[in-house]
Scaffold this motif. Structure first.
Motif, PDB file in Angstrom:
ATOM      1  N   TYR A  60       0.828  -1.208   0.000  1.00 29.93           N
ATOM      2  CA  TYR A  60       0.000   0.000   0.000  1.00 29.93           C
ATOM      3  C   TYR A  60       0.864   1.260   0.000  1.00 29.93           C
ATOM      4  CZ  TYR A  60      -3.376   3.473   1.519  1.00 29.93           C
ATOM      5  OH  TYR A  60      -4.145   4.598   1.608  1.00 29.93           O
ATOM      6  N   ASP A  61       1.944   1.283   0.807  1.00 30.74           N
ATOM      7  CA  ASP A  61       2.852   2.433   0.826  1.00 30.74           C
ATOM      8  C   ASP A  61       3.524   2.630  -0.527  1.00 30.74           C
ATOM      9  OD1 ASP A  61       2.217   2.936   3.453  1.00 30.74           O
ATOM     10  OD2 ASP A  61       4.020   1.965   4.261  1.00 30.74           O
ATOM     11  N   ASP A  62       3.960   1.545  -1.151  1.00 32.15           N
ATOM     12  CA  ASP A  62       4.566   1.641  -2.479  1.00 32.15           C
ATOM     13  C   ASP A  62       3.576   2.183  -3.500  1.00 32.15           C
ATOM     14  OD1 ASP A  62       6.954   0.661  -1.509  1.00 32.15           O
ATOM     15  OD2 ASP A  62       6.562  -1.405  -2.159  1.00 32.15           O
ATOM     16  N   PHE A  63       2.333   1.751  -3.414  1.00 30.50           N
ATOM     17  CA  PHE A  63       1.295   2.232  -4.321  1.00 30.50           C
ATOM     18  C   PHE A  63       1.062   3.727  -4.137  1.00 30.50           C
ATOM     19  CE2 PHE A  63      -3.222   3.086  -5.181  1.00 30.50           C
ATOM     20  CZ  PHE A  63      -3.255   2.765  -6.540  1.00 30.50           C
ATOM     21  N   LYS A  64       1.016   4.186  -2.880  1.00 31.81           N
ATOM     22  CA  LYS A  64       0.829   5.622  -2.620  1.00 31.81           C
ATOM     23  C   LYS A  64       1.980   6.445  -3.181  1.00 31.81           C
ATOM     24  CE  LYS A  64       0.301   5.964   1.761  1.00 31.81           C
ATOM     25  NZ  LYS A  64       0.008   6.362   3.143  1.00 31.81           N
ATOM     26  N   GLU A  65       3.217   5.952  -3.032  1.00 31.85           N
ATOM     27  CA  GLU A  65       4.387   6.667  -3.564  1.00 31.85           C
ATOM     28  C   GLU A  65       4.333   6.762  -5.084  1.00 31.85           C
ATOM     29  OE1 GLU A  65       6.908   8.307  -2.102  1.00 31.85           O
ATOM     30  OE2 GLU A  65       5.799   8.017  -0.241  1.00 31.85           O
ATOM     31  N   LYS A  66       3.915   5.685  -5.740  1.00 34.22           N
ATOM     32  CA  LYS A  66       3.813   5.707  -7.207  1.00 34.22           C
ATOM     33  C   LYS A  66       2.713   6.653  -7.665  1.00 34.22           C
ATOM     34  CE  LYS A  66       5.768   1.163  -7.961  1.00 34.22           C
ATOM     35  NZ  LYS A  66       5.530  -0.215  -8.384  1.00 34.22           N
ATOM     36  N   MET A  67       1.623   6.736  -6.924  1.00 37.23           N
ATOM     37  CA  MET A  67       0.530   7.620  -7.292  1.00 37.23           C
ATOM     38  C   MET A  67       0.910   9.099  -7.126  1.00 37.23           C
ATOM     39  SD  MET A  67      -1.741   5.743  -8.546  1.00 37.23           S
ATOM     40  CE  MET A  67      -3.064   6.898  -8.722  1.00 37.23           C
TER      41      MET A  67
END
Length: 69
Positions: A60-67
């Motif tokens: 989830y943290d990786d997804f937020k950073e990519k977004m």
């Protein structure tokens, strides 16, 4: 060896005792710690984060950073 373990334990007690929000996670392949200071203030003055979360939270943290990018 015992002095080192005692210093680490004392540091963790101080961090947990003085922090407003404390989060720690250990896994087989990751270690993560986050704390916000001070405990008795209306807003956070400073905080720190060490490592990356593992499991679903890490995804989830990786997804937020990519977004954000």
């Amino acid at each position: 060896m015992y002095k080192l373990l005692a210093m680490i334990f004392l540091a963790l007690v101080v961090i947990v005792g003085l922090s407003r929000d404390f989060e720690m996670a250990f896994g087989q392949d990751y270690a993560y710690m986050k704390a916000d200071f001070p405990r008795f203030a209306n807003k956070v003055w400073f905080g720190f984060e060490v490592g990356k979360r593992g499991g679903f939270e890490g995804v989830y943290d990786d997804f937020k950073e990519k977004m954000k990018q």
